[in-house]
Design a protein around this motif. Structure first.
Motif, PDB file in Angstrom:
ATOM      1  N   CYS A   1       0.852  -1.182   0.000  1.00 50.86           N
ATOM      2  CA  CYS A   1       0.000   0.000   0.000  1.00 50.86           C
ATOM      3  C   CYS A   1       0.889   1.233   0.000  1.00 50.86           C
ATOM      4  O   CYS A   1       2.075   1.162   0.341  1.00 50.86           O
ATOM      5  CB  CYS A   1      -0.957   0.009   1.188  1.00 50.86           C
ATOM      6  SG  CYS A   1      -0.174   0.296   2.780  1.00 50.86           S
ATOM      7  N   ASP A   2       0.337   2.348  -0.396  1.00 55.18           N
ATOM      8  CA  ASP A   2       1.087   3.600  -0.398  1.00 55.18           C
ATOM      9  C   ASP A   2       1.227   4.127   1.027  1.00 55.18           C
ATOM     10  O   ASP A   2       0.285   4.062   1.825  1.00 55.18           O
ATOM     11  CB  ASP A   2       0.384   4.650  -1.255  1.00 55.18           C
ATOM     12  CG  ASP A   2       0.446   4.316  -2.742  1.00 55.18           C
ATOM     13  OD1 ASP A   2       1.448   3.709  -3.158  1.00 55.18           O
ATOM     14  OD2 ASP A   2      -0.505   4.653  -3.468  1.00 55.18           O
ATOM     15  N   GLY A   3       2.405   4.693   1.318  1.00 51.93           N
ATOM     16  CA  GLY A   3       2.627   5.253   2.636  1.00 51.93           C
ATOM     17  C   GLY A   3       1.623   6.334   2.993  1.00 51.93           C
ATOM     18  O   GLY A   3       1.169   6.433   4.127  1.00 51.93           O
ATOM     19  N   ARG A   4       1.232   7.155   2.022  1.00 55.31           N
ATOM     20  CA  ARG A   4       0.302   8.253   2.316  1.00 55.31           C
ATOM     21  C   ARG A   4      -1.053   7.735   2.782  1.00 55.31           C
ATOM     22  O   ARG A   4      -1.738   8.403   3.559  1.00 55.31           O
ATOM     23  CB  ARG A   4       0.137   9.150   1.090  1.00 55.31           C
ATOM     24  CG  ARG A   4      -0.441   8.464  -0.139  1.00 55.31           C
ATOM     25  CD  ARG A   4      -0.635   9.449  -1.288  1.00 55.31           C
ATOM     26  NE  ARG A   4      -1.048   8.774  -2.502  1.00 55.31           N
ATOM     27  CZ  ARG A   4      -0.201   8.360  -3.441  1.00 55.31           C
ATOM     28  NH1 ARG A   4       1.097   8.554  -3.274  1.00 55.31           N
ATOM     29  NH2 ARG A   4      -0.635   7.760  -4.526  1.00 55.31           N
ATOM     30  N   ASP A   5      -1.442   6.521   2.335  1.00 47.38           N
ATOM     31  CA  ASP A   5      -2.721   5.973   2.765  1.00 47.38           C
ATOM     32  C   ASP A   5      -2.684   5.578   4.242  1.00 47.38           C
ATOM     33  O   ASP A   5      -3.672   5.745   4.962  1.00 47.38           O
ATOM     34  CB  ASP A   5      -3.097   4.767   1.902  1.00 47.38           C
ATOM     35  CG  ASP A   5      -3.395   5.156   0.458  1.00 47.38           C
ATOM     36  OD1 ASP A   5      -3.789   6.327   0.237  1.00 47.38           O
ATOM     37  OD2 ASP A   5      -3.224   4.311  -0.433  1.00 47.38           O
ATOM     38  N   LEU A   6      -1.531   5.050   4.689  1.00 48.88           N
ATOM     39  CA  LEU A   6      -1.407   4.724   6.110  1.00 48.88           C
ATOM     40  C   LEU A   6      -1.307   5.979   6.969  1.00 48.88           C
ATOM     41  O   LEU A   6      -1.835   6.014   8.069  1.00 48.88           O
ATOM     42  CB  LEU A   6      -0.186   3.834   6.341  1.00 48.88           C
ATOM     43  CG  LEU A   6      -0.432   2.327   6.264  1.00 48.88           C
ATOM     44  CD1 LEU A   6       0.865   1.571   6.487  1.00 48.88           C
ATOM     45  CD2 LEU A   6      -1.472   1.876   7.272  1.00 48.88           C
ATOM     46  N   ILE A   7      -0.641   7.025   6.449  1.00 47.81           N
ATOM     47  CA  ILE A   7      -0.527   8.266   7.213  1.00 47.81           C
ATOM     48  C   ILE A   7      -1.912   8.817   7.538  1.00 47.81           C
ATOM     49  O   ILE A   7      -2.134   9.397   8.605  1.00 47.81           O
ATOM     50  CB  ILE A   7       0.304   9.304   6.429  1.00 47.81           C
ATOM     51  CG1 ILE A   7       1.793   8.948   6.513  1.00 47.81           C
ATOM     52  CG2 ILE A   7       0.085  10.710   6.951  1.00 47.81           C
ATOM     53  CD1 ILE A   7       2.415   9.194   7.867  1.00 47.81           C
TER      54      ILE A   7
END
Length: 228
Positions: A118-124
């Motif tokens: 998954c993209d890091g920005r989605d977890l942020i």
């Protein structure tokens, strides 16, 4: 998200009280507050929008399909990989092409494995959309996030409890994009019920506890550079 909230520990959790997940989620306090009197930096040391978060599925479980994640991270140092825990979880801060990184990772593994990303920005985003803010923390209950291989369509009304009758061992409470939120009880049968999430969403999933997700967010924000 259209679920109704459950109270951990009640025998019939699904009808207990209104669900806080309808409408805006509660806010989670910042993960890395600056000391009093010192301004918080307005930038990340590493750009989380460029980072990938990688989850290996079904490794280091019960002594089977074992790897040394910290060694694997070092072998992939060209991609600036940080290992998180022992379950096969990595923050990749210089991933380049997803396909190229996936191929490099698979070449290093001693067996075939499913790789979920998954993209890091989605977890942020989960920092401000903390789904567990209103839940009590109990010693025998673990809050978890399951990561789907891709966005899947849930095949039942949420929340869902497993088993359906008697005391629940796993509750799936809500989902957002690739992420499924829930709680499970520490029990020898729990891992089997977690496997039902695949069927519930129709795509492969792998599960990490909420503490692991919080650690990943800290690394993405530049507040962690070594293996965890």
């Amino acid at each position: 998200m259209n679920a109704s909230k459950s109270v951990v520990g009640e025998k019939s959790p699904l009808r207990s009280r209104p669900n806080p997940w309808v409408g805006p989620m509660r806010f989670l306090a910042p993960l890395n507050r600056a000391p009093a009197g010192i301004a918080q930096p307005a930038f990340f040391l590493h750009n989380p929008s460029m980072a990938l978060v990688v989850f290996l599925r079904g490794v280091n479980v019960g002594g089977h399909r074992t790897i040394r994640p910290s060694i694997l991270a070092r072998e992939l140092s060209d991609y600036d990989v940080v290992n998180v825990g022992a379950a096969g979880t990595f923050v990749v801060r210089k991933p380049g092409s997803r396909a190229k990184f996936r191929a490099a990772l698979l070449r290093k593994l001693p067996f075939e494995a499913e790789v979920l990303m998954c993209d890091g920005r989605d977890l942020i985003r989960l920092e401000t959309e903390n789904p567990f803010a209103a839940e009590r923390s109990l010693p025998d209950v673990v809050r978890f996030v399951s990561i789907l291989s891709k966005v899947g369509g849930v095949r039942a009304s949420l929340p869902v409890a497993f088993p359906a009758d008697g005391e629940w061992l796993v509750q799936v409470m809500a989902s957002e994009g690739q992420f499924v939120f829930g709680m499970y009880r520490r029990h020898m049968k729990t891992i089997g019920y977690l496997g039902q999430i695949d069927k519930l969403y129709g795509v492969p999933a792998t599960t990490r506890n909420w503490n692991t997700i919080v650690t990943i967010m800290r690394i993405l924000k530049g507040n962690g550079t070594k293996d965890h």
